[in-house]
Motif scaffolding. Structure first.
Motif, PDB file in Angstrom:
ATOM      1  N   LEU A 197      53.365  41.413  70.370  1.00 21.24           N
ATOM      2  CA  LEU A 197      53.072  40.199  69.596  1.00 21.24           C
ATOM      3  C   LEU A 197      51.623  40.166  69.135  1.00 21.24           C
ATOM      4  CD1 LEU A 197      54.744  37.237  71.563  1.00 21.24           C
ATOM      5  CD2 LEU A 197      55.475  38.214  69.385  1.00 21.24           C
ATOM      6  N   ASP A 198      50.787  40.977  69.803  1.00 28.42           N
ATOM      7  CA  ASP A 198      49.348  41.027  69.500  1.00 28.42           C
ATOM      8  C   ASP A 198      48.719  39.661  69.850  1.00 28.42           C
ATOM      9  OD1 ASP A 198      47.174  42.516  68.804  1.00 28.42           O
ATOM     10  OD2 ASP A 198      47.355  42.176  66.658  1.00 28.42           O
ATOM     11  N   GLY A 199      47.749  39.194  69.116  1.00 30.82           N
ATOM     12  CA  GLY A 199      47.128  37.898  69.408  1.00 30.82           C
ATOM     13  C   GLY A 199      46.595  37.864  70.838  1.00 30.82           C
ATOM     14  N   VAL A 200      46.893  36.787  71.553  1.00 29.14           N
ATOM     15  CA  VAL A 200      46.327  36.632  72.904  1.00 29.14           C
ATOM     16  C   VAL A 200      46.888  37.679  73.878  1.00 29.14           C
ATOM     17  CG1 VAL A 200      45.938  34.171  72.583  1.00 29.14           C
ATOM     18  CG2 VAL A 200      48.062  34.933  73.647  1.00 29.14           C
ATOM     19  N   TRP A 201      47.972  38.326  73.488  1.00 26.93           N
ATOM     20  CA  TRP A 201      48.632  39.299  74.379  1.00 26.93           C
ATOM     21  C   TRP A 201      48.236  40.745  74.072  1.00 26.93           C
ATOM     22  CZ3 TRP A 201      50.684  36.448  78.005  1.00 26.93           C
ATOM     23  CH2 TRP A 201      51.221  35.201  77.697  1.00 26.93           C
ATOM     24  N   ARG A 202      47.309  40.937  73.151  1.00 29.66           N
ATOM     25  CA  ARG A 202      47.057  42.287  72.619  1.00 29.66           C
ATOM     26  C   ARG A 202      46.757  43.329  73.696  1.00 29.66           C
ATOM     27  NH1 ARG A 202      43.315  38.633  71.775  1.00 29.66           N
ATOM     28  NH2 ARG A 202      41.227  38.974  72.607  1.00 29.66           N
ATOM     29  N   ASP A 203      46.055  42.913  74.768  1.00 31.76           N
ATOM     30  CA  ASP A 203      45.653  43.896  75.791  1.00 31.76           C
ATOM     31  C   ASP A 203      46.371  43.690  77.123  1.00 31.76           C
ATOM     32  OD1 ASP A 203      43.796  45.194  74.146  1.00 31.76           O
ATOM     33  OD2 ASP A 203      42.317  43.600  74.515  1.00 31.76           O
ATOM     34  N   VAL A 204      47.433  42.876  77.122  1.00 34.05           N
ATOM     35  CA  VAL A 204      48.085  42.592  78.408  1.00 34.05           C
ATOM     36  C   VAL A 204      48.674  43.876  79.005  1.00 34.05           C
ATOM     37  CG1 VAL A 204      50.352  41.968  77.386  1.00 34.05           C
ATOM     38  CG2 VAL A 204      49.674  41.048  79.623  1.00 34.05           C
ATOM     39  N   GLN A 205      48.475  44.042  80.298  1.00 29.99           N
ATOM     40  CA  GLN A 205      49.045  45.220  80.954  1.00 29.99           C
ATOM     41  C   GLN A 205      49.439  44.896  82.392  1.00 29.99           C
ATOM     42  OE1 GLN A 205      46.167  48.267  82.241  1.00 29.99           O
ATOM     43  NE2 GLN A 205      44.655  47.169  81.022  1.00 29.99           N
ATOM     44  N   ILE A 206      50.425  45.641  82.878  1.00 29.62           N
ATOM     45  CA  ILE A 206      50.835  45.503  84.284  1.00 29.62           C
ATOM     46  C   ILE A 206      49.932  46.395  85.112  1.00 29.62           C
ATOM     47  CG2 ILE A 206      52.677  46.022  85.933  1.00 29.62           C
ATOM     48  CD1 ILE A 206      54.709  45.319  83.793  1.00 29.62           C
ATOM     49  N   ILE A 207      49.279  45.829  86.118  1.00 34.15           N
ATOM     50  CA  ILE A 207      48.480  46.704  86.980  1.00 34.15           C
ATOM     51  C   ILE A 207      49.230  47.060  88.269  1.00 34.15           C
ATOM     52  CG2 ILE A 207      46.204  46.150  86.048  1.00 34.15           C
ATOM     53  CD1 ILE A 207      45.785  44.218  88.324  1.00 34.15           C
ATOM     54  N   ALA A 208      50.255  46.287  88.608  1.00 30.52           N
ATOM     55  CA  ALA A 208      51.103  46.674  89.747  1.00 30.52           C
ATOM     56  C   ALA A 208      52.402  45.883  89.704  1.00 30.52           C
ATOM     57  CB  ALA A 208      50.388  46.392  91.069  1.00 30.52           C
ATOM     58  N   THR A 209      53.496  46.545  90.043  1.00 27.76           N
ATOM     59  CA  THR A 209      54.722  45.821  90.362  1.00 27.76           C
ATOM     60  C   THR A 209      54.876  45.911  91.880  1.00 27.76           C
ATOM     61  OG1 THR A 209      55.988  47.837  89.956  1.00 27.76           O
ATOM     62  CG2 THR A 209      55.952  46.203  88.188  1.00 27.76           C
ATOM     63  N   ALA A 210      55.633  44.967  92.430  1.00 25.25           N
ATOM     64  CA  ALA A 210      55.737  44.913  93.903  1.00 25.25           C
ATOM     65  C   ALA A 210      56.380  46.190  94.441  1.00 25.25           C
ATOM     66  CB  ALA A 210      56.563  43.705  94.316  1.00 25.25           C
ATOM     67  N   GLU A 211      55.860  46.634  95.567  1.00 26.88           N
ATOM     68  CA  GLU A 211      56.436  47.795  96.242  1.00 26.88           C
ATOM     69  C   GLU A 211      57.821  47.420  96.772  1.00 26.88           C
ATOM     70  OE1 GLU A 211      56.638  47.856  99.829  1.00 26.88           O
ATOM     71  OE2 GLU A 211      57.522  49.857  99.845  1.00 26.88           O
ATOM     72  N   HIS A 212      57.980  46.138  97.138  1.00 22.58           N
ATOM     73  CA  HIS A 212      59.279  45.649  97.620  1.00 22.58           C
ATOM     74  C   HIS A 212      59.714  44.455  96.784  1.00 22.58           C
ATOM     75  CE1 HIS A 212      62.584  44.653 100.179  1.00 22.58           C
ATOM     76  NE2 HIS A 212      62.284  45.649 100.996  1.00 22.58           N
TER      77      HIS A 212
END
Ligand SMILES: Cc1cc2nc3c(=O)[nH]c(=O)nc-3n(C[C@H](O)[C@H](O)[C@H](O)COP(=O)(O)OP(=O)(O)OC[C@H]3O[C@@H](n4cnc5c(N)ncnc54)[C@H](O)[C@@H]3O)c2cc1C
Length: 487
Positions: A320-335
């Protein structure tokens, strides 16, 4: 020649492959044990063997989530030799391995809950939003280890409790574990089941409730993720704790609309973005419906499915760009986050009616101020949260709900205590899990040191120990509008 799953197996080739192909002494030992076993069409008949008792303690706590850590700390601080056995690689359960990042119903909890919050605050690792507290998961991991080490708790990570042994008088005597060290046993005077799913109690032979009474349906599991690359002031309208006057649901609705604008529909229709601190957010936007907490294959499939979904949702937002342009996941739960498993039968069952009447008990270990919070069990009807028509008042959890009914010498703490489906949806949040664990640990220590069963210790003794041990006072004040919150 033996057979496995209907296929003939060359015995020598079978033994030379897989787990027994490890080198050295371990391989030789495995070969010896295996050669005495039998393999038939549908089963592997394990050879009998002696399991070494590798530890003896006054109190053995299985499971190191918020409840188990609190139980171990309270027991050790009361002077009991205490063992804490955890299958994961860190302490904290859903708090840490589950990346929860958000503590509910802690405001009226003195003792250990207050101490943990104060110590997190001191290291600049938490922030309060109304009645909720956001925290840094990594700092929580470190803090819990430090507190347990300081208290003298003997910690064993990477170790799953797999069986339990009772003595002739129906008293729990042993917890059997599996780990890299093989199969081992821990003897204890009193045990605390804080595995969330009630694994220890079930292995010991306790009866339990599971899901909705009529259908057995469980609340969905959820994969939580930590996000970075978004600015608080830019995404505030979508963020719980930034946009709303405490508890206003609009940020979730806005985030859902934003995801739909990006062309994706989350499996949880009240997706929640939590603000933890500058640069760090937490996302809960997934529901895995109808997954059994005791089926490893189903949990595996849910884990893979949910991790894929969370990545798809965040990728779509980024496009979508805009405020989300650089959003990234840095971790998903191990469990993946498991909301509910077994509810072990205790000497008292906390019930829906307790919530409606605002039950009070002489042996209250804590007062719950969180509402009914049933995440949909039927995605065809709803993919959000239901209050099930119950307007909950604040109510007490009695010590009796922490004492296993069917086996002696066993206490329960956290989400596996004795309660019905509706009550569980309310008391399960972590402020209450800590308070229950603390009471169970203190009680276990007294029972172990005075050679009594937990049900034979008057609650006045436990209450006194809790007050002395952690500066606890009777505090049961309401901290926020409980009917606006969700977990
Ligand atoms: C997706 C999700 C969102 C939630 N949102 C919130 C929220 O915003 N705020 C809040 O306060 N609460 C929330 N909750 C509820 C809360 O996280 C749990 O109810 C709480 O963690 C229960 O604590 P516990 O210690 O009983 O169990 P858990 O946190 O589940 O800990 C159990 C521990 O036991 C270990 N274990 C399990 N089996 C074994 C075994 N056989 N041998 C050894 N170790 C074992 C596990 O690895 C784990 O470490 C949420 C829960 C979920 C799943």
């Amino acid at each position: 020649m033996n057979t496995l799953a209907g296929r003939p197996i060359d015995r020598r080739r079978f033994l030379a492959t897989g787990a027994v192909a490890a080198s050295g002494v371990a391989a030789a030992e495995s070969r010896d044990a295996s050669s005495a076993a039998e393999i038939s069409a549908n089963a592997y008949h394990e050879a009998q063997r002696d399991v070494p008792i590798v530890g003896r303690a006054d109190v053995v706590v299985c499971g190191a989530g918020p409840a188990g850590v609190a139980a171990a700390l309270a027991a050790a601080r009361s002077g009991a030799d205490t063992r804490l056995i955890e299958v994961g690689g860190c302490l904290g359960g859903v708090w840490t391995a589950g990346l929860l990042s958000w503590i509910l119903d802690s405001g009226n909890k003195p003792g250990l809950m207050r101490e943990i919050l104060a110590r997190l605050k001191k290291r600049n690792a938490s922030a309060r939003y109304g009645g909720s507290v956001a925290y840094d998961v990594e700092q929580m991991k470190l803090l819990l280890e430090q507190m347990c080490v300081e208290a003298g708790v003997e910690i064993r990570l990477h170790t799953r409790m797999v069986a339990a042994g009772r003595d002739a008088a129906n008293r729990l005597a042993l917890a059997v574990t599996e780990s890299k060290s093989g199969r081992e046993a821990y003897a204890g005077r009193v045990f605390v089941d804080a595995t969330g799913d009630g694994d220890l109690a079930a292995q010991a032979g306790c009866r339990f409730g599971y899901g909705r009474r009529e259908t057995g349906q469980l609340q969905p599991m959820s994969m939580i993720a930590l996000l970075a690359g978004i600015e608080p002031d830019e995404v505030a309208p979508f963020v719980r704790g930034l946009a709303e006057p405490a508890g206003e649901p609009a940020p979730k609705a806005r985030l859902l609309a934003e995801m739909q604008r990006a062309g994706v529909s989350p499996s949880y229709t009240r997706p929640t973005l939590f603000f933890i601190r500058d640069g760090l957010f937490c996302l809960m936007a997934n529901h895995e419906y109808c997954v059994s907490a005791t089926d490893a294959s189903a949990i595996t499939a849910a884990t893979i499915r949910s991790r894929g979904e969370v990545h798809r949702l965040v990728d779509a937002l980024r496009r979508l760009d805009g405020v989300w342009r650089d959003v990234q996941i840095i971790a998903t739960a191990e469990h993946i986050g498991v909301r509910e498993g077994r509810r072990i039968h205790g000497l008292y069952e906390v019930s829906r009616n307790d919530l409606i009447t605002g039950a009070r008990h002489e042996d209250a270990v804590c007062r719950v101020t969180f509402p009914v919070d049933v995440h949909s069990t039927d995605p065809k009807r709803d993919k959000g949260i239901m209050r099930e028509g119950v307007h909950a008042k604040h109510y007490d959890i009695p010590y009796r709900a922490l004492i296993a009914r069917d086996v002696d010498g066993l206490l329960l703490a956290g989400r596996c205590i004795s309660g019905d489906f509706i009550a569980h949806s309310s008391y399960r949040v972590t402020g209450n899990a800590v308070a229950m664990g603390e009471a169970a640990g203190a009680a276990a220590a007294i029972a172990a040191k005075t050679n009594r069963l937990p049900q034979d210790v008057p609650f006045s003794e436990i209450d006194r120990a809790l007050r002395v041990g952690s500066g606890r006072q009777a505090e049961n004040t309401c901290v926020a509008d409980m009917h606006q919150r969700t977990a």
